[in-house]
Design an enzyme around this catalytic site. Structure first.
Site, PDB file in Angstrom:
ATOM      1  CE1 TYR A  67      -3.452   2.729   0.838  1.00  0.00           C
ATOM      2  CE2 TYR A  67      -2.165   3.183   2.800  1.00  0.00           C
ATOM      3  CZ  TYR A  67      -3.173   3.520   1.931  1.00  0.00           C
ATOM      4  OH  TYR A  67      -3.898   4.661   2.146  1.00  0.00           O
ATOM      5  CE  LYS A 112      -8.809   1.831   3.432  1.00  0.00           C
ATOM      6  NZ  LYS A 112      -7.415   1.436   3.311  1.00  0.00           N
TER       7      LYS A 112
HETATM    8  C1  LIG Z   1      -6.111   1.955   3.607  1.00  0.00           C
HETATM    9  C2  LIG Z   1      -5.006   1.007   3.857  1.00  0.00           C
HETATM   10  C3  LIG Z   1      -4.037   1.259   4.841  1.00  0.00           C
HETATM   11  C4  LIG Z   1      -4.000   2.552   5.629  1.00  0.00           C
HETATM   12  O1  LIG Z   1      -5.071   2.673   6.500  1.00  0.00           O
HETATM   13  P1  LIG Z   1      -5.771   4.091   6.891  1.00  0.00           P
HETATM   14  O2  LIG Z   1      -6.912   3.663   7.740  1.00  0.00           O
HETATM   15  O3  LIG Z   1      -6.150   4.771   5.629  1.00  0.00           O
HETATM   16  O4  LIG Z   1      -4.737   4.869   7.641  1.00  0.00           O
HETATM   17  C5  LIG Z   1      -3.069   0.285   5.054  1.00  0.00           C
HETATM   18  N1  LIG Z   1      -3.044  -0.862   4.343  1.00  0.00           N
HETATM   19  C6  LIG Z   1      -3.949  -1.127   3.384  1.00  0.00           C
HETATM   20  C7  LIG Z   1      -3.864  -2.410   2.638  1.00  0.00           C
HETATM   21  C8  LIG Z   1      -4.946  -0.212   3.112  1.00  0.00           C
HETATM   22  O5  LIG Z   1      -5.835  -0.485   2.139  1.00  0.00           O
END
Ligand SMILES: *Cc1c(COP(=O)(O)O)cnc(C)c1O
Length: 387
Positions: free
Chosen positions: A106, A204
Site C-alpha cells: 500500500y 475498509k
Molecule cells: C487503507 C489502507 C491502509 C492505511 O489505512 P488508513 O486507515 O487509511 O490509515 C493500510 N493498508 C492497506 C492495505 C490499506 O488499504
C-alpha cells in the site's frame, strides 16, 4: 455471553466483547464517552480505568472482538491504519533496523516507512514477496526486524504464501507482519499460519460502511503485546469512542458482508474476463490467477477486490473509471457500496515513479454488496464509451 475460540466466526463476531450491560440489561453495550474515571481514593481505580487514552470500555470491547476474530491474544485499536502501523514500527524497531516489504505494498505504508521513519534510521527494501529466495536474500542483507506483506496485495492482487514467508522471516530472526486489510479475518487468519503480527486498516472491510477511519494491531504473544500497548498509550493515537463503536458495529456483520462481497467479486471478475477490451483481470478467485491454488489453501473465499487492465491503455482505464454510476469513483475500499479507483493517480499517487508504481492501464474495483446484475450493467454501460 462470553465466547470461546471453538465457536464459529459469526458467533464470535456478534458476541466477543459484547456482553449485555449488567445494570439495565441493555443488549448493546453502552458507548462510553468519558475521558476520565472517578477514583475510590487515590489510585483506587474501578476495573483499571484511569484516563481515556489509557483505556476506554468501548475501545476495549472492540479490541476483544478483534482479538477473538483474528485468533490473537491481544488487539489494539488506533485512529487510523497508518497510526497503527506507525505505533507498531516504533514499538518493535530501533534505528539501524530494517523492514523488508512487498514491492506492491500500500502506497501509504511505503510512504510512512521510507519518508517518515527512514529519517529515524529505519531502512527498507521492497521485494517481490512471491519470490521467497529474493525475500531471504533481502532479509539476510540487513538487520531485518520485520518482513511485511499484504496478501492479496493492493492493487495487484498478488497472493503470498504466509506459512512459507513466516518460516523465511523466523529463520532470520525477523517477525512476519501481515497487513490483512484486503482479506479481513473472515477470509484469512495470518496468526494461525505463523505470522507474528496482523495489522488492519479497519476503515475498509472491518468497519465496512465507509463511515469511520481506524486501524488495528493483533498479536498472539504477551511480550510483543506489552510493547505495542505501551506505545499505543504513550503515543496516544487511539481510536475515539464513537469510532470504536462504529467499528464494532461493522465488525458484527463482517462474515455476511464478506460472503456477498466475494460472490459479487467473483461474478464481476468472470464477466470482465470475457470482455475483448480487457487485457488482464487480477482476481485470485479465477483459476487463471497465478495465486489461485495458494489462495484456495489460505483463504476461505476470494473477497470483493478486483483489478482490471485495459488493452486501450491509460485512456481506456480512465474512461471506464469516469463513466460508472453504481460504482462511485473514490479512494478507499471495503464498504457496502461499490467503489472504483484509478490507483496511479489516486490511492497510489505517492509511489508514482518508484518501483512500487501501479500500471497506468489499471483500475481497481471494490465490489460492494449491491445486486450483482446492477454492478455488471453499470460496467457494461461504462464499456460502451470505449468504442
Ligand atoms: C487503507 C489502507 C491502509 C492505511 O489505512 P488508513 O486507515 O487509511 O490509515 C493500510 N493498508 C492497506 C492495505 C490499506 O488499504
Amino acid at each position: 455471553m462470553s465466547v470461546s475460540e471453538n465457536q464459529g466466526f459469526n458467533t464470535r463476531a456478534v458476541h466477543a466483547g459484547q456482553a449485555f450491560e449488567p445494570r439495565t440489561g441493555a443488549v448493546v453495550p453502552p458507548l462510553h464517552f468519558s475521558s476520565t474515571y472517578a477514583q475510590d481514593g487515590i489510585g483506587g481505580l474501578r476495573d483499571g480505568y484511569e484516563y481515556g487514552r489509557g483505556g476506554n470500555p468501548t475501545r476495549d470491547a472492540l479490541q476483544e472482538q478483534l482479538a477473538a476474530l483474528e485468533g490473537g491474544t491481544h488487539a489494539y485499536s488506533f485512529s487510523s491504519g497508518l497510526a497503527a502501523e506507525d505505533s507498531l514500527i516504533r514499538a518493535l524497531t530501533r534505528p539501524g533496523d530494517h523492514i523488508v516489504l512487498g514491492n506492491d505494498a500500500y502506497g501509504g505504508t511505503y510512504r510512512l516507512i521510507s519518508r517518515v521513519l527512514g529519517d529515524w534510521g529505519i531502512g527498507n527494501t521492497p521485494v517481490d514477496m512471491a519470490d521467497l529466495d529474493a525475500v531471504g536474500k533481502a532479509v539476510a542483507a540487513n538487520k531485518t526486524r520485520f518482513v511485511w506483506v499484504e496478501t492479496p496485495s493492493n492493487p495487484l492482487m498478488k497472493i503470498t504464501d504466509i506459512e512459507a514467508l513466516a518460516k523465511v522471516a523466523h529463520d532470520a530472526g525477523a517477525l512476519l507482519v501481515v497487513d490483512n486489510t484486503f482479506a479481513s479475518p473472515y477470509l484469512q487468519t495470518p496468526l494461525a499460519l505463523g505470522a507474528d503480527v496482523v495489522v488492519h486498516s479497519t476503515t475498509k472491510y472491518i468497519g465496512g460502511h465507509s463511515d469511520v477511519v481506524g486501524g488495528a494491531i493483533v498479536v498472539k504473544d504477551a511480550e510483543l503485546a506489552e510493547k505495542i500497548g505501551f506505545v499505543q498509550f504513550a503515543v496516544g493515537a487511539v481510536s475515539g469512542p464513537m469510532d470504536a463503536f462504529l467499528t464494532t458495529r461493522g465488525l458484527k456483520t463482517l462474515g455476511v458482508r464478506m460472503d456477498r462481497h466475494s460472490d459479487n467479486g467473483q461474478a464481476v471478475a468472470e464477466w470482465l474476463l470475457e470482455r475483448p477490451e480487457v487485457e488482464a483481470v487480477l482476481y485470485p478467485g479465477l483459476p487463471s490467477h497465478p495465486g489461485h491454488e495458494l489462495a484456495k489453501k489460505q483463504m476461505k473465499k476470494f473477497g470483493g477486490m478486483v483489478s482490471v487492465q485495459f488493452k486501450g491503455g491509460e485512456a481506456a482505464a480512465r474512461t471506464v473509471a469516469e463513466n460508472t454510476s453504481v460504482f462511485t469513483l473514490a479512494e478507499s475500499l471495503g464498504g457496502i457500496e461499490s467503489l472504483m479507483n484509478y490507483p496511479s493517480e489516486m490511492t497510489h499517487a505517492s509511489v508514482k515513479g518508484t518501483e512500487l508504481a501501479v500500471p497506468v492501464n489499471l483500475i481497481r474495483l471494490s465490489c460492494g454488496i449491491e445486486d450483482v446484475e446492477d454492478l455488471i450493467a453499470d460496467l457494461e454501460h461504462a464499456f460502451t464509451f470505449l468504442r
